[in-house]
Design a protein around this motif. Structure first.
Motif, PDB file in Angstrom:
ATOM      1  N   ILE A 531       1.113   0.309   2.945  1.00  0.00           N
ATOM      2  CA  ILE A 531       0.195   1.392   3.281  1.00  0.00           C
ATOM      3  C   ILE A 531      -1.120   0.800   3.759  1.00  0.00           C
ATOM      4  N   ARG A 532      -1.891   1.624   4.442  1.00  0.00           N
ATOM      5  CA  ARG A 532      -3.220   1.244   4.864  1.00  0.00           C
ATOM      6  C   ARG A 532      -4.174   2.380   4.498  1.00  0.00           C
ATOM      7  N   VAL A 533      -4.896   2.192   3.408  1.00  0.00           N
ATOM      8  CA  VAL A 533      -5.878   3.176   2.972  1.00  0.00           C
ATOM      9  C   VAL A 533      -7.220   2.479   2.835  1.00  0.00           C
ATOM     10  N   ASP A 534      -8.246   3.265   2.592  1.00  0.00           N
ATOM     11  CA  ASP A 534      -9.598   2.728   2.454  1.00  0.00           C
ATOM     12  C   ASP A 534      -9.673   1.821   1.230  1.00  0.00           C
ATOM     13  N   THR A 535      -9.931   0.534   1.457  1.00  0.00           N
ATOM     14  CA  THR A 535      -9.958  -0.440   0.369  1.00  0.00           C
ATOM     15  C   THR A 535     -11.049  -0.110  -0.651  1.00  0.00           C
ATOM     16  N   GLU A 536     -12.196   0.319  -0.182  1.00  0.00           N
ATOM     17  CA  GLU A 536     -13.288   0.637  -1.098  1.00  0.00           C
ATOM     18  C   GLU A 536     -12.968   1.850  -1.961  1.00  0.00           C
ATOM     19  N   GLU A 537     -12.327   2.866  -1.353  1.00  0.00           N
ATOM     20  CA  GLU A 537     -11.943   4.049  -2.140  1.00  0.00           C
ATOM     21  C   GLU A 537     -10.927   3.669  -3.209  1.00  0.00           C
ATOM     22  N   LEU A 538      -9.966   2.823  -2.825  1.00  0.00           N
ATOM     23  CA  LEU A 538      -8.969   2.369  -3.795  1.00  0.00           C
ATOM     24  C   LEU A 538      -9.634   1.588  -4.915  1.00  0.00           C
ATOM     25  N   GLY A 539     -10.569   0.716  -4.565  1.00  0.00           N
ATOM     26  CA  GLY A 539     -11.275  -0.058  -5.581  1.00  0.00           C
ATOM     27  C   GLY A 539     -12.082   0.813  -6.522  1.00  0.00           C
ATOM     28  N   ARG A 540     -12.731   1.818  -5.985  1.00  0.00           N
ATOM     29  CA  ARG A 540     -13.498   2.741  -6.839  1.00  0.00           C
ATOM     30  C   ARG A 540     -12.584   3.453  -7.827  1.00  0.00           C
TER      31      ARG A 540
END
Length: 648
Positions: A531-540
């Motif tokens: 998948i390709r999602v927002d890395t920062e959103e996932l980290g949060r």
């Protein structure tokens, strides 16, 4: 229904069981099958060696003993047949057939024993063999027991039941020998049944710890606890003090503080009090589903079952509690005049004393009645065929019993057909349980799998099912995760509200095993490029989950995984891997992750120390292959480091 030799029908009944369940063998895996079998790489053995089998056997995180016999059977089948569900379901069905035979033999011994010892109390219109056959057949074909057969992972339940039934049969045989004056042989059978039946049973599933309670129930009602033999009574009291009372006290000392303090319920969306009140309703539903099943009530998922908040919330809880108390007291009062009824009802409650009281288990599962339902059918059919010779209603009783068994078989056959296809099953479950987040999430998962692309109607329906599941009041993290996952997989924009809702969920809810698996799947998929999602959103999201549940070792590992493999913050990841082993020092998996990280980062002396700690956990050689692999990696890294240091 005066059969001269009812046992001659046993082969036909076994064949009938196979025919009724056969359509369901073509179905797929469901729910907990995936984390325990399909996605559990720890049960995949490259070579069939004792070390590999031991490692696979202890690969389950379920229960304090990891259920090694059940897990070993899954590992062996995966080794020889791959992940095809048919062989695993067929094995479950054969176990069910064996359990039916053992149940018949045990029931025949119990009914015959009660009738011979108390002919004035047990007045049957059929022979004990016939009644035992009817009860065993009704139990074998009962729709409520389907999940104990076609739900692959519930082999844990059926296999534990097999050892319990065999242990109880050996116990009854031994007690009869003792009463016949063959004390030495009798005690050998008696103790062997308790030790081997209970010992092997708990290695399949911990519910087999109730074997001594079932044995005590039989001892009390059938043998009178040695009331005519003071020496025997003294020995029996010592025996049950050793195998029942002392372990019971130890279990209370071990688990009761956490239960009473609420810490045991920290990961559940209900409290101890709420669980107990709710179980008063659940038990009545179980009894109804056993005796008078309906296609609309029986389902894989019962997560929409309403949680009861108090004795008068709703007021029917008072009636449910009073009804259970009245049923138990009435049953005990009738123990002399109707011992079969007493045995059957107490048989039902014996297991539920464990699974439907204070332990922080999920509220409702049908498979918890796999063994208890045998007692219900004994009570119902025993009552139906109790009477005096010349009873004018005997034909009506026979017709009723036959009709019930035919209906049970027909409903189970219909249900097995529903289980024959994953898409069909998902639609049926979501239709029947429209308020169930799990059922609607599973429908979405099936539709997403069969969807040819993101523009298809199946994909749109899948997203709608996920969105609906997420909107339900008792929903979990998994539908929201599925929305993010599928959009990230197909390159579609992810709604920012889904991230907000997931962060709100992890802040305000206890995280179940399914929630944690959903988070792990997001991180793994992002790290591997699925998948390709927002890395920062996932980290949060992952940081939010860890900050609100800092005592969960799996979340510390998950955060380290994100930092190392997604965010590229390798130095920061080490802190959380150390935190994980501090939280779970007995977890071989946590130590393995730390050692792999230390080798990667060149912390070779630290890796040697960690490997020594891992070796201390290597009971029964179950970690031999893992330790050998890590040791080999460490040796290669050490040689490479020494080679670099030796360069001029």
């Amino acid at each position: 229904m005066a059969l001269r030799s009812p046992t001659l029908l046993l082969p036909l009944i076994c064949l009938l069981i196979l025919l009724v369940y056969w359509p369901g063998l073509s179905g797929g895996y469901v729910f907990d099958d995936f984390p325990n079998i399909v996605h559990n790489d720890n049960i995949r053995m490259e070579h069939l060696t004792p070390g590999a089998l031991a490692s696979a056997a202890f690969s389950s995180g379920s229960g304090p003993l990891s259920r090694p016999l059940s897990m070993a059977s899954f590992a062996l089948e995966r080794h020889f047949f791959g992940l095809a569900p048919f062989p695993m379901k067929l094995t479950n069905l054969l176990i069910h057939v064996v359990n039916t035979l053992l149940g018949f033999l045990l029931l025949r011994a119990l009914i015959s024993g009660l009738q011979s010892r108390h002919p004035e109390r047990v007045r049957l219109l059929v022979s004990p063999q016939t009644l035992a056959l009817l009860v065993a057949t009704a139990w074998a074909l009962a729709p409520i027991n389907l999940t104990g057969v076609l739900y692959v992972v519930q082999r844990m339940e059926s296999l534990a039941t097999l050892f319990m039934l065999a242990g109880l049969l050996a116990y009854v045989h031994g007690r009869n020998l003792v009463d016949q004056g063959q004390a030495r042989r009798g005690w050998s059978w008696l103790l062997g049944g308790l030790c081997f039946g209970g010992g092997l049973g708990v290695l399949a599933k911990e519910t087999a710890v109730m074997l001594p309670l079932y044995a005590l129930l039989i001892e009390w009602l059938l043998f009178g606890l040695g009331k005519d033999n003071p020496i025997m009574r003294k020995h029996l009291l010592r025996l049950y003090g050793l195998i029942l009372v002392l372990p019971g006290i130890a279990a209370l000392l071990l688990y009761l503080p956490g239960i009473l303090s609420g810490s045991a319920y920290a990961h559940r969306p209900f409290t101890l009090e709420e669980r107990l009140w709710t179980q008063a309703h659940v038990l009545w539903h179980y009894l109804y589903w056993i005796v008078a099943p309906s296609p609309g009530a029986l389902t894989l998922y019962h997560d929409s079952f309403p949680v009861v908040r108090g004795l008068f919330q709703p007021w029917t809880t008072l009636l449910a509690v009073a009804g259970l108390a009245g049923l138990l007291l009435g049953t005990l009062k009738l123990r002399r005049s109707a011992p079969l009824l007493t045995l059957g009802i107490l048989w039902f409650f014996a297991m539920h004393l464990l699974v439907s009281t204070a332990l922080p288990l999920e509220m409702v599962y049908e498979h918890r009645n796999y063994l208890p339902s045998l007692g219900v059918f004994l009570a119902v059919l025993g009552l139906l065929f109790t009477g005096r010779d010349g009873d004018s209603l005997i034909l009506g009783r026979q017709a009723l019993a036959t009709g019930l068994i035919v209906i049970y078989g027909f409903l189970t056959f219909l249900r097995a057909n529903e289980w024959s296809d994953p898409v069909q099953l998902a639609y049926f479950e979501a239709t029947r349980q429209s308020e169930s987040p799990r059922a609607n999430h599973d429908l979405g998962m099936v539709l997403a799998i069969i969807a040819p692309d993101a523009n298809s109607i199946q994909f749109s329906q899948a997203m709608a099912s996920f969105a609906y599941a997420a909107s339900l009041p008792n929903s979990t993290l998994t539908p929201l995760q599925a929305l993010v996952f599928e959009h990230g997989k197909h390159g579609l924009p992810v709604n920012p509200q889904w991230w907000d809702d997931m962060r709100e969920y992890v802040r305000t809810n206890p995280l179940s095993a399914q929630d944690l698996s959903a988070l792990r799947r997001l991180v793994d998929a992002q790290a591997s490029g699925v998948i390709r999602v927002d890395t920062e959103e996932l980290g949060r999201l992952i940081r939010e989950a860890y900050s609100h549940h800092p005592r969960r070792a799996i979340l510390a590992t998950l955060l380290a995984n994100y930092l190392l493999n997604v965010a590229g913050e390798a130095e920061e990841a080490g802190k959380y891997l150390h935190r994980a082993v501090a939280l779970a020092p007995r977890s071989s998996l946590r130590w393995a992750h730390l050692i792999q990280y230390q080798i990667l980062m060149g912390q070779l002396s630290e890796a040697h120390v960690s490997l020594e700690r891992l070796q201390e956990l290597n009971s029964l050689g179950r970690l031999n292959d893992l330790i050998a692999d890590l040791d080999h990696r460490l040796a290669l890294a050490t040689r490479a480091a020494n080679h670099r240091d030796s360069r001029p």
